[in-house]
Write a protein that holds these residues in place. Structure first.
Motif, short mmCIF file in Angstrom:
data_model
loop_
_atom_site.label_atom_id
_atom_site.label_comp_id
_atom_site.label_asym_id
_atom_site.label_seq_id
_atom_site.Cartn_x
_atom_site.Cartn_y
_atom_site.Cartn_z
N GLY A 92 0.78 -1.23 0.00
CA GLY A 92 0.00 0.00 0.00
C GLY A 92 0.81 1.28 0.00
O GLY A 92 0.24 2.37 -0.02
N LYS A 93 2.14 1.16 0.03
CA LYS A 93 2.95 2.39 -0.01
C LYS A 93 4.02 2.28 -1.10
O LYS A 93 5.22 2.15 -0.80
N PRO A 94 3.59 2.33 -2.37
CA PRO A 94 4.56 2.14 -3.45
C PRO A 94 5.41 3.39 -3.65
O PRO A 94 4.99 4.50 -3.30
N SER A 95 6.59 3.19 -4.20
CA SER A 95 7.37 4.36 -4.59
C SER A 95 6.77 4.93 -5.86
O SER A 95 6.17 4.22 -6.67
N LEU A 96 6.92 6.23 -6.02
CA LEU A 96 6.32 6.89 -7.19
C LEU A 96 6.86 6.30 -8.49
O LEU A 96 6.11 6.05 -9.43
N GLU A 97 8.16 6.03 -8.50
CA GLU A 97 8.75 5.49 -9.73
C GLU A 97 8.21 4.11 -10.06
O GLU A 97 7.92 3.81 -11.22
N ASP A 98 8.07 3.26 -9.05
CA ASP A 98 7.53 1.92 -9.31
C ASP A 98 6.11 2.01 -9.87
O ASP A 98 5.76 1.31 -10.84
#
Lengths: 224, 224
Positions: A92-98
């Motif tokens: 639920g907390k992905p990196s923006l780039e991913d």
DNA sequence: AGTTGTTTCATACGACAGTTTAAAACATGT
DNA sequence: ACATGTTTTAAACTGTCGTATGAAACAACT
């Protein structure tokens, strides 16, 4: 006129006639446009009689609508699944780039996959202009679900984002992705001397980097 | 067949037949596509006989090519002039935002100007797909000059930019601009309930902000 | 075998496309 | 006024389009 109860071979060249027609129509519509693809050509490519398209679909327009609808649901599902996967893999907390990378690949995936249908982009680009099937179904079936899911994921990846700007940001991202597919098609149809070679996956990586910076410019706004 | 020596009224509804045909064709081609616009309709809209298009242009294809070429040079000139103006107004050191804003407005200008031709975008979008006139003239006459001028201006606005990435960055910018014009057209053709209203000038401002951040992500690379 | 319902087929139909033609209308220079 | 070259016109030509039709081929069940 029978619709159900087919053999559903589902593999090999002896598929039911409706499927053969849909496949042939998908390719020919995309290659030559709605007017450019004649019912005779489609039937011939599908290996059946001209009257089959009227018999099974009730006309050229209905066949086109069916081709289009088949692509819509698959396009939407691919995008939604890509977003959900990133969310689940990152708890639920992905990196923006991913998130951007996964979305971008799902977005342009159907356009570069040669095995399935690389004519899809032309088909879609035509539809954006010619509007044989009403825009509303495209908005309702693809744009709205995609925007909703991607918007939510963006908020989780960038908590500082102003919510009202999110649709615009997604438009920007989609615009870049669609455009590089167009550019890629242009490169394939002309010898662009004096211009650098064009690599799609490289372009996608750069869009991720470019857009991540652009989006963060809107995320850091609230903190100032 | 006479080509030169016309009255060149240049104003009013009594322009030479060639110009009336080009004007009518431009509108009808853009509205209905190449196949959708019949020679009869075009001639009727231009107020002349059907045979005139063959007499003056040698066929429907040639007429279309001429319509297209007329738009190309004007598109290129508008962009080049906007870039030069920003450069001259800033004595060769423009701010990135000013450059992007000026370019963006020149880019979408022809598409929103209702007085001249708001069908131009559809015409151009069609051409990107259907390719009636060879891609090379578009590349040579518009893309290359624009990329060259804008690339040079970008280098002056962002000295740290890696030169090899510049074409890609311009593609990203153009992709966003083209896409919002498409979106705008979609908004006009459907009632997008539950979706925010769409303002083009506001979208352009946000593209400037978004892209400036994206570009700077490539400019600050060399300094690290 | 025979009946019934479905699918395939060759062919025909009407409409409309782009282009051509030949005569009429027009303009122009002698 | 005449002759000459250009433009405009109405009508016809040729081809292709999407669709309709009715007979043949087929499958399934009684």
């Amino acid at each position: 006129m029978a619709i159900s109860g087919q053999k559903q071979g589902n593999s090999g060249p002896d598929k039911p006639v409706q499927d053969r027609l849909l496949d042939a129509a998908e390719q020919l519509f995309a290659e030559n446009g709605f007017d450019g693809a004649s019912v005779r050509d489609i039937a011939s490519a599908a290996g059946c009689n001209i009257a089959a398209v009227n018999y099974y679909f009730g006309g050229k327009d209905k066949l086109y609508t069916e081709v289009w609808r088949r692509q819509l649901v698959q396009m939407r599902d691919a995008r939604l699944q890509a977003i959900e996967q990133v969310l689940s893999e990152s708890n639920g907390k992905p990196s923006l780039e991913d998130l951007l990378k996964s979305f971008a690949n799902a977005f342009i995936g159907p356009f570069v996959d040669e095995s399935r249908s690389r004519w899809l982009m032309r088909l879609m680009a035509r539809e954006m202009i010619d509007q044989h099937v009403h825009v509303n179904v495209f908005v309702e079936e693809v744009i709205k679900p995609t925007m909703s899911a991607m918007g939510g994921a963006l908020m989780k990846a960038c908590p500082g984002l102003e919510e009202s700007k999110i649709p615009l940001l997604i438009f920007f991202l989609a615009g870049q992705l669609i455009h590089i597919v167009h550019i890629k098609a242009m490169y394939e149809q002309t010898e662009m001397a004096e211009m650098p070679a064009f690599d799609l996956t490289d372009a996608v990586e750069n869009i991720v980097k470019f857009s991540a910076a652009g989006i963060r410019a809107y995320a850091e706004e609230k903190t100032e």
